[in-house]
Design a protein around this motif. Structure first.
Motif, PDB file in Angstrom:
ATOM      1  N   ILE A  72       0.836  -1.189   0.000  1.00  0.00           N
ATOM      2  CA  ILE A  72       0.000   0.000   0.000  1.00  0.00           C
ATOM      3  C   ILE A  72       0.878   1.247   0.000  1.00  0.00           C
ATOM      4  O   ILE A  72       1.843   1.330   0.759  1.00  0.00           O
ATOM      5  CB  ILE A  72      -0.971  -0.019   1.212  1.00  0.00           C
ATOM      6  CG1 ILE A  72      -1.949   1.155   1.135  1.00  0.00           C
ATOM      7  CG2 ILE A  72      -0.232  -0.055   2.524  1.00  0.00           C
ATOM      8  CD1 ILE A  72      -3.148   0.986   2.020  1.00  0.00           C
ATOM      9  N   PRO A  73       0.583   2.211  -0.871  1.00  0.00           N
ATOM     10  CA  PRO A  73       1.368   3.453  -0.899  1.00  0.00           C
ATOM     11  C   PRO A  73       1.204   4.211   0.419  1.00  0.00           C
ATOM     12  O   PRO A  73       0.127   4.211   1.022  1.00  0.00           O
ATOM     13  CB  PRO A  73       0.761   4.241  -2.062  1.00  0.00           C
ATOM     14  CG  PRO A  73      -0.070   3.262  -2.827  1.00  0.00           C
ATOM     15  CD  PRO A  73      -0.507   2.223  -1.860  1.00  0.00           C
ATOM     16  N   ALA A  90       1.487  14.512  -1.967  1.00  0.00           N
ATOM     17  CA  ALA A  90       0.132  14.568  -2.535  1.00  0.00           C
ATOM     18  C   ALA A  90      -0.166  13.360  -3.419  1.00  0.00           C
ATOM     19  O   ALA A  90      -1.260  12.779  -3.341  1.00  0.00           O
ATOM     20  CB  ALA A  90      -0.043  15.858  -3.323  1.00  0.00           C
ATOM     21  N   THR A  91       0.792  12.958  -4.246  1.00  0.00           N
ATOM     22  CA  THR A  91       0.569  11.816  -5.136  1.00  0.00           C
ATOM     23  C   THR A  91       0.412  10.533  -4.342  1.00  0.00           C
ATOM     24  O   THR A  91      -0.496   9.724  -4.610  1.00  0.00           O
ATOM     25  CB  THR A  91       1.728  11.676  -6.134  1.00  0.00           C
ATOM     26  OG1 THR A  91       1.803  12.871  -6.928  1.00  0.00           O
ATOM     27  CG2 THR A  91       1.516  10.486  -7.053  1.00  0.00           C
ATOM     28  N   THR A 136      -2.816   6.298  -1.719  1.00  0.00           N
ATOM     29  CA  THR A 136      -3.215   5.638  -0.470  1.00  0.00           C
ATOM     30  C   THR A 136      -4.732   5.570  -0.375  1.00  0.00           C
ATOM     31  O   THR A 136      -5.309   4.511  -0.079  1.00  0.00           O
ATOM     32  CB  THR A 136      -2.669   6.401   0.756  1.00  0.00           C
ATOM     33  OG1 THR A 136      -1.250   6.447   0.698  1.00  0.00           O
ATOM     34  CG2 THR A 136      -3.086   5.715   2.044  1.00  0.00           C
ATOM     35  N   ILE A 137      -5.386   6.679  -0.616  1.00  0.00           N
ATOM     36  CA  ILE A 137      -6.845   6.727  -0.541  1.00  0.00           C
ATOM     37  C   ILE A 137      -7.470   5.749  -1.530  1.00  0.00           C
ATOM     38  O   ILE A 137      -8.395   4.993  -1.190  1.00  0.00           O
ATOM     39  CB  ILE A 137      -7.347   8.164  -0.803  1.00  0.00           C
ATOM     40  CG1 ILE A 137      -6.902   9.089   0.337  1.00  0.00           C
ATOM     41  CG2 ILE A 137      -8.863   8.193  -0.956  1.00  0.00           C
ATOM     42  CD1 ILE A 137      -7.102  10.566   0.043  1.00  0.00           C
ATOM     43  N   ALA A 138      -6.955   5.730  -2.760  1.00  0.00           N
ATOM     44  CA  ALA A 138      -7.498   4.828  -3.775  1.00  0.00           C
ATOM     45  C   ALA A 138      -7.320   3.372  -3.355  1.00  0.00           C
ATOM     46  O   ALA A 138      -8.232   2.540  -3.534  1.00  0.00           O
ATOM     47  CB  ALA A 138      -6.816   5.087  -5.114  1.00  0.00           C
ATOM     48  N   SER A 139      -6.170   3.039  -2.805  1.00  0.00           N
ATOM     49  CA  SER A 139      -5.913   1.660  -2.371  1.00  0.00           C
ATOM     50  C   SER A 139      -6.825   1.268  -1.215  1.00  0.00           C
ATOM     51  O   SER A 139      -7.379   0.160  -1.195  1.00  0.00           O
ATOM     52  CB  SER A 139      -4.450   1.500  -1.948  1.00  0.00           C
ATOM     53  OG  SER A 139      -3.583   1.669  -3.046  1.00  0.00           O
ATOM     54  N   LEU A 176     -11.088   7.304   5.788  1.00  0.00           N
ATOM     55  CA  LEU A 176     -11.024   7.842   4.432  1.00  0.00           C
ATOM     56  C   LEU A 176     -11.447   9.307   4.400  1.00  0.00           C
ATOM     57  O   LEU A 176     -10.831  10.115   3.691  1.00  0.00           O
ATOM     58  CB  LEU A 176     -11.902   7.007   3.495  1.00  0.00           C
ATOM     59  CG  LEU A 176     -11.335   5.634   3.132  1.00  0.00           C
ATOM     60  CD1 LEU A 176     -12.387   4.797   2.418  1.00  0.00           C
ATOM     61  CD2 LEU A 176     -10.093   5.768   2.268  1.00  0.00           C
ATOM     62  N   ALA A 177     -12.458   9.663   5.150  1.00  0.00           N
ATOM     63  CA  ALA A 177     -12.895  11.068   5.198  1.00  0.00           C
ATOM     64  C   ALA A 177     -11.788  11.957   5.747  1.00  0.00           C
ATOM     65  O   ALA A 177     -11.575  13.085   5.258  1.00  0.00           O
ATOM     66  CB  ALA A 177     -14.159  11.189   6.048  1.00  0.00           C
ATOM     67  N   MET A 178     -11.066  11.471   6.746  1.00  0.00           N
ATOM     68  CA  MET A 178      -9.953  12.238   7.308  1.00  0.00           C
ATOM     69  C   MET A 178      -8.858  12.453   6.259  1.00  0.00           C
ATOM     70  O   MET A 178      -8.365  13.570   6.076  1.00  0.00           O
ATOM     71  CB  MET A 178      -9.399  11.506   8.528  1.00  0.00           C
ATOM     72  CG  MET A 178      -8.226  12.191   9.204  1.00  0.00           C
ATOM     73  SD  MET A 178      -6.596  11.668   8.557  1.00  0.00           S
ATOM     74  CE  MET A 178      -6.528   9.976   9.133  1.00  0.00           C
ATOM     75  N   LEU A 179      -8.502  11.390   5.550  1.00  0.00           N
ATOM     76  CA  LEU A 179      -7.458  11.492   4.531  1.00  0.00           C
ATOM     77  C   LEU A 179      -7.897  12.373   3.367  1.00  0.00           C
ATOM     78  O   LEU A 179      -7.106  13.159   2.824  1.00  0.00           O
ATOM     79  CB  LEU A 179      -7.084  10.100   4.026  1.00  0.00           C
ATOM     80  CG  LEU A 179      -6.405   9.181   5.041  1.00  0.00           C
ATOM     81  CD1 LEU A 179      -6.174   7.797   4.428  1.00  0.00           C
ATOM     82  CD2 LEU A 179      -5.082   9.771   5.530  1.00  0.00           C
ATOM     83  N   GLU A 180      -9.146  12.262   2.970  1.00  0.00           N
ATOM     84  CA  GLU A 180      -9.649  13.086   1.873  1.00  0.00           C
ATOM     85  C   GLU A 180      -9.670  14.566   2.273  1.00  0.00           C
ATOM     86  O   GLU A 180      -9.443  15.447   1.439  1.00  0.00           O
ATOM     87  CB  GLU A 180     -11.028  12.594   1.448  1.00  0.00           C
ATOM     88  CG  GLU A 180     -10.949  11.268   0.683  1.00  0.00           C
ATOM     89  CD  GLU A 180     -12.295  10.588   0.517  1.00  0.00           C
ATOM     90  OE1 GLU A 180     -13.275  11.000   1.192  1.00  0.00           O
ATOM     91  OE2 GLU A 180     -12.367   9.626  -0.268  1.00  0.00           O
ATOM     92  N   GLY A 181      -9.924  14.837   3.556  1.00  0.00           N
ATOM     93  CA  GLY A 181      -9.871  16.214   4.041  1.00  0.00           C
ATOM     94  C   GLY A 181      -8.464  16.791   3.946  1.00  0.00           C
ATOM     95  O   GLY A 181      -8.283  17.967   3.611  1.00  0.00           O
TER      96      GLY A 181
END
Length: 203
Positions: A112-113, A149-150, A155-158, A183-188
């Protein structure tokens, strides 16, 4: 085994400690094998591992000492790790793509990235719990918290592809967290990225 906290009848974990710094350790009982996710560091964690009823199969999340420090003091049956962790050990099975193992339970070891450490691995158990180690955490740059950022996008996609509704995060106050909340935390955090800047310094 009184120090081990139970998630269900086949999954337990040993809480992380700050002094010495030692990661949470997952213990999964299969039909034929015991499985450890990380082995922690320091005598306190090692004592709990040395009295296990059989040699464990070990999955290392990444190469930081608080997650793998006890490895050379522990008898184990098999070792699974990422390629950067392999550079530290020189032995073990390198996991380059998801690997599913049936042992009375379904275990999926997956790369996982992560902004925190290159070559990180996670472990999904029965599509219910996903041990993630420090995958969702940042790194440090000049004393500041930073995400690439990349890598964060990857990470989120995985994490989105995992079926497990519960994520297990090492060192967190709440070890067991809901997938959608993580996921909501990471997307924020990802939403704070700036154009043409490879790094995110979250507020």
């Amino acid at each position: 085994m009184s120090d081990w906290l139970s998630l269900d009848s086949g999954i337990r974990y040993l809480k992380s400690t700050a002094d010495p710094l030692s990661a949470d350790i997952g213990l999964i009982r299969g039909k034929d094998h015991l499985w450890l996710f990380d082995v922690g560091a320091g005598a306190q964690a090692l004592e709990r591992l040395q009295v296990l009823p059989q040699k464990p199969c070990v999955v290392l999340s990444h190469f930081h000492p608080d997650h793998m420090g006890n490895l050379d003091k522990l008898d184990w049956e098999a070792l699974y790790l990422g390629r950067y962790t392999f550079q530290k050990t020189g032995f073990g099975t390198v996991v380059r793509k998801p690997m599913t193992i049936s042992d009375g339970i379904q275990l999926t070891i997956f790369p996982i990235p992560s902004s925190h450490a290159k070559g990180s691995l996670g472990l999904e158990v029965n599509e219910t719990y996903a041990f993630l180690g420090d995958t969702v955490y940042s790194s440090e740059k000049q004393g500041r918290t930073v995400y690439n950022a990349t890598l964060l996008k990857d990470t989120i996609a995985s994490l989105r592809t995992l079926r497990a509704p519960y994520f297990l995060l090492s060192h967190a106050e709440l070890f067991v967290q809901k997938k959608e909340e993580v996921l909501a935390m990471l997307e924020g955090i990802y939403a704070q990225r700036k154009p043409a800047c490879p790094d995110i310094f979250p507020k």
